[in-house]
Design a protein around this motif. Structure first.
Motif, PDB file in Angstrom:
ATOM      1  N   ILE A   1      -3.596  -2.631 107.956  1.00 52.38           N
ATOM      2  CA  ILE A   1      -2.429  -3.280 107.341  1.00 52.38           C
ATOM      3  C   ILE A   1      -1.217  -2.379 107.582  1.00 52.38           C
ATOM      4  N   SER A   2      -0.220  -2.924 108.257  1.00 60.23           N
ATOM      5  CA  SER A   2       0.936  -2.122 108.671  1.00 60.23           C
ATOM      6  C   SER A   2       1.861  -1.794 107.504  1.00 60.23           C
ATOM      7  N   GLU A   3       2.715  -0.801 107.748  1.00 62.89           N
ATOM      8  CA  GLU A   3       3.717  -0.400 106.767  1.00 62.89           C
ATOM      9  C   GLU A   3       4.583  -1.590 106.361  1.00 62.89           C
ATOM     10  N   GLU A   4       4.987  -2.363 107.369  1.00 60.98           N
ATOM     11  CA  GLU A   4       5.858  -3.522 107.149  1.00 60.98           C
ATOM     12  C   GLU A   4       5.163  -4.589 106.282  1.00 60.98           C
ATOM     13  N   ALA A   5       3.900  -4.848 106.587  1.00 60.54           N
ATOM     14  CA  ALA A   5       3.142  -5.847 105.809  1.00 60.54           C
ATOM     15  C   ALA A   5       2.969  -5.385 104.363  1.00 60.54           C
ATOM     16  N   ILE A   6       2.731  -4.083 104.174  1.00 60.07           N
ATOM     17  CA  ILE A   6       2.586  -3.543 102.812  1.00 60.07           C
ATOM     18  C   ILE A   6       3.911  -3.704 102.065  1.00 60.07           C
ATOM     19  N   ARG A   7       5.012  -3.336 102.735  1.00 55.93           N
ATOM     20  CA  ARG A   7       6.328  -3.412 102.089  1.00 55.93           C
ATOM     21  C   ARG A   7       6.624  -4.841 101.620  1.00 55.93           C
ATOM     22  N   GLU A   8       6.354  -5.808 102.474  1.00 57.38           N
ATOM     23  CA  GLU A   8       6.614  -7.215 102.118  1.00 57.38           C
ATOM     24  C   GLU A   8       5.752  -7.664 100.937  1.00 57.38           C
ATOM     25  N   ARG A   9       4.477  -7.298 100.980  1.00 61.92           N
ATOM     26  CA  ARG A   9       3.555  -7.743  99.922  1.00 61.92           C
ATOM     27  C   ARG A   9       3.875  -7.068  98.589  1.00 61.92           C
ATOM     28  N   VAL A  10       4.261  -5.785  98.637  1.00 58.08           N
ATOM     29  CA  VAL A  10       4.595  -5.068  97.400  1.00 58.08           C
ATOM     30  C   VAL A  10       5.840  -5.691  96.762  1.00 58.08           C
ATOM     31  N   ALA A  11       6.793  -6.101  97.587  1.00 59.39           N
ATOM     32  CA  ALA A  11       8.002  -6.752  97.064  1.00 59.39           C
ATOM     33  C   ALA A  11       7.650  -8.088  96.399  1.00 59.39           C
ATOM     34  N   GLU A  12       6.730  -8.828  97.029  1.00 60.53           N
ATOM     35  CA  GLU A  12       6.293 -10.116  96.439  1.00 60.53           C
ATOM     36  C   GLU A  12       5.597  -9.875  95.101  1.00 60.53           C
ATOM     37  N   LEU A  13       4.708  -8.889  95.067  1.00 57.84           N
ATOM     38  CA  LEU A  13       4.003  -8.579  93.817  1.00 57.84           C
ATOM     39  C   LEU A  13       4.989  -8.185  92.723  1.00 57.84           C
ATOM     40  N   GLY A  14       5.987  -7.384  93.103  1.00 55.42           N
ATOM     41  CA  GLY A  14       7.001  -6.943  92.143  1.00 55.42           C
ATOM     42  C   GLY A  14       7.740  -8.122  91.537  1.00 55.42           C
ATOM     43  N   ALA A  15       8.087  -9.084  92.377  1.00 53.25           N
ATOM     44  CA  ALA A  15       8.818 -10.266  91.899  1.00 53.25           C
ATOM     45  C   ALA A  15       7.926 -11.098  90.966  1.00 53.25           C
TER      46      ALA A  15
ATOM     47  N   TYR B   1      -3.580  -9.231  89.641  1.00 53.00           N
ATOM     48  CA  TYR B   1      -2.719  -9.215  90.825  1.00 53.00           C
ATOM     49  C   TYR B   1      -3.429  -8.458  91.943  1.00 53.00           C
ATOM     50  N   VAL B   2      -3.468  -9.052  93.127  1.00 53.00           N
ATOM     51  CA  VAL B   2      -4.135  -8.428  94.282  1.00 53.00           C
ATOM     52  C   VAL B   2      -3.163  -8.409  95.457  1.00 53.00           C
ATOM     53  N   GLY B   3      -3.019  -7.227  96.074  1.00 52.46           N
ATOM     54  CA  GLY B   3      -2.170  -7.136  97.263  1.00 52.46           C
ATOM     55  C   GLY B   3      -2.814  -7.838  98.449  1.00 52.46           C
ATOM     56  N   PHE B   4      -3.998  -7.368  98.823  1.00 52.51           N
ATOM     57  CA  PHE B   4      -4.705  -7.919  99.990  1.00 52.51           C
ATOM     58  C   PHE B   4      -6.210  -7.951  99.731  1.00 52.51           C
ATOM     59  N   ASN B   5      -6.842  -9.036 100.140  1.00 54.08           N
ATOM     60  CA  ASN B   5      -8.306  -9.076 100.193  1.00 54.08           C
ATOM     61  C   ASN B   5      -8.716  -8.517 101.544  1.00 54.08           C
ATOM     62  N   ILE B   6      -9.678  -7.618 101.546  1.00 53.65           N
ATOM     63  CA  ILE B   6     -10.130  -7.038 102.816  1.00 53.65           C
ATOM     64  C   ILE B   6     -11.649  -7.127 102.931  1.00 53.65           C
ATOM     65  N   PRO B   7     -12.167  -7.110 104.171  1.00 54.33           N
ATOM     66  CA  PRO B   7     -13.618  -7.132 104.341  1.00 54.33           C
ATOM     67  C   PRO B   7     -14.259  -5.816 103.916  1.00 54.33           C
ATOM     68  N   ASP B   8     -15.572  -5.792 103.896  1.00 49.26           N
ATOM     69  CA  ASP B   8     -16.309  -4.612 103.458  1.00 49.26           C
ATOM     70  C   ASP B   8     -16.279  -3.519 104.528  1.00 49.26           C
ATOM     71  N   GLN B   9     -15.140  -2.834 104.605  1.00 49.76           N
ATOM     72  CA  GLN B   9     -15.005  -1.716 105.536  1.00 49.76           C
ATOM     73  C   GLN B   9     -14.290  -0.584 104.816  1.00 49.76           C
ATOM     74  N   PHE B  10     -14.588   0.656 105.195  1.00 49.85           N
ATOM     75  CA  PHE B  10     -13.990   1.796 104.500  1.00 49.85           C
ATOM     76  C   PHE B  10     -12.565   2.026 104.996  1.00 49.85           C
ATOM     77  N   VAL B  11     -11.628   2.010 104.077  1.00 53.20           N
ATOM     78  CA  VAL B  11     -10.210   2.139 104.439  1.00 53.20           C
ATOM     79  C   VAL B  11      -9.606   3.420 103.870  1.00 53.20           C
ATOM     80  N   ILE B  12      -8.555   3.875 104.535  1.00 52.99           N
ATOM     81  CA  ILE B  12      -7.847   5.092 104.111  1.00 52.99           C
ATOM     82  C   ILE B  12      -6.346   4.873 104.269  1.00 52.99           C
ATOM     83  N   GLY B  13      -5.571   5.781 103.698  1.00 59.17           N
ATOM     84  CA  GLY B  13      -4.115   5.731 103.844  1.00 59.17           C
ATOM     85  C   GLY B  13      -3.429   5.060 102.672  1.00 59.17           C
ATOM     86  N   TYR B  14      -2.112   5.258 102.587  1.00 58.65           N
ATOM     87  CA  TYR B  14      -1.287   4.690 101.522  1.00 58.65           C
ATOM     88  C   TYR B  14      -1.913   5.004 100.152  1.00 58.65           C
ATOM     89  N   GLY B  15      -2.363   6.245 100.012  1.00 58.40           N
ATOM     90  CA  GLY B  15      -2.965   6.696  98.753  1.00 58.40           C
ATOM     91  C   GLY B  15      -4.473   6.857  98.806  1.00 58.40           C
TER      92      GLY B  15
END
Ligand code: IMP
Ligand code: MG
Length: 177
Positions: free
Chosen positions: A9-23, A142-156
């Protein structure tokens, strides 16, 4: 051992989704004051970005939890390593977590806050892995993104405490060479 990271999930996609969640969250609380409680350490980056997209009277607090697990999977035994400082009794609490996986952590924290007599408790997670759920009743408001069962890292999110500073969410691949 060689570790490579690919962007999920790109920086841009995160930024857009976080703004939507905030609203959405701002509209739902409709000017009512609430306490954002960040679950350390994974939710720190998400929490601080989300906070800047929220309107109204928002207070910050932090909670630490750990689960006695076998490596990457959390067991059902969760404990609090650092509790909130503010008195949350009678207050509206929004719990902010990095990822909802088995559901043990969020389920335990939900009970913890209900026992403190909060006026309301809502949960916001950046990522949800629904396929991994063990506590089947556990879901986030509230959910930012649904993701498949894979180990993820980054953005915290980390792997052995590393990679939290990546600005995107990545998939970690560990190879033997
Ligand atoms: P749960 O109690 O199984 O829902 O686990 C939630 C916690 O497991 C999260 O707060 C993370 O610390 C950790 N976790 C679960 N999946 C991942 C992942 O893909 N990457 C990094 N940490 C994860
Ligand atoms: Mg965590």
């Amino acid at each position: 051992m060689r570790e490579t990271v690919s962007i999920l999930i790109s920086e841009e996609a995160i930024r857009e989704r976080v703004a939507e969640l905030g609203a959405t969250i701002s509209a739902d609380y409709a000017g009512e004051s609430f306490i954002m409680v960040c679950v350390l350490k994974g939710a720190v980056v998400f929490m601080t970005d989300l906070a800047r997209k929220l309107q109204g009277n928002v207070l910050f607090d932090f909670i630490g939890s750990s689960s006695y697990g076998d490596g990457t999977t959390s067991s059902g035994k969760v404990r609090i390593t650092k509790d909130v400082d503010l008195d949350v009794e009678g207050k509206h609490v929004l719990l902010v977590e990095d990822i909802l996986d088995t559901g043990h952590t969020l389920s335990f924290l939900r009970q913890h806050f209900l026992q403190k007599g909060v006026a309301s408790l809502k949960t916001c997670v950046l990522l949800d892995k629904p396929d991994r759920r063990v506590v089947l009743s556990e879901k986030a408001d509230y959910v930012g993104f649904n993701i498949p069962d894979q180990f993820v890292i980054g953005y915290g999110l980390d792997y052995a405490q590393r990679y939290r500073n990546l600005p995107y969410i990545g998939l970690l691949n560990i190879s033997e060479d």
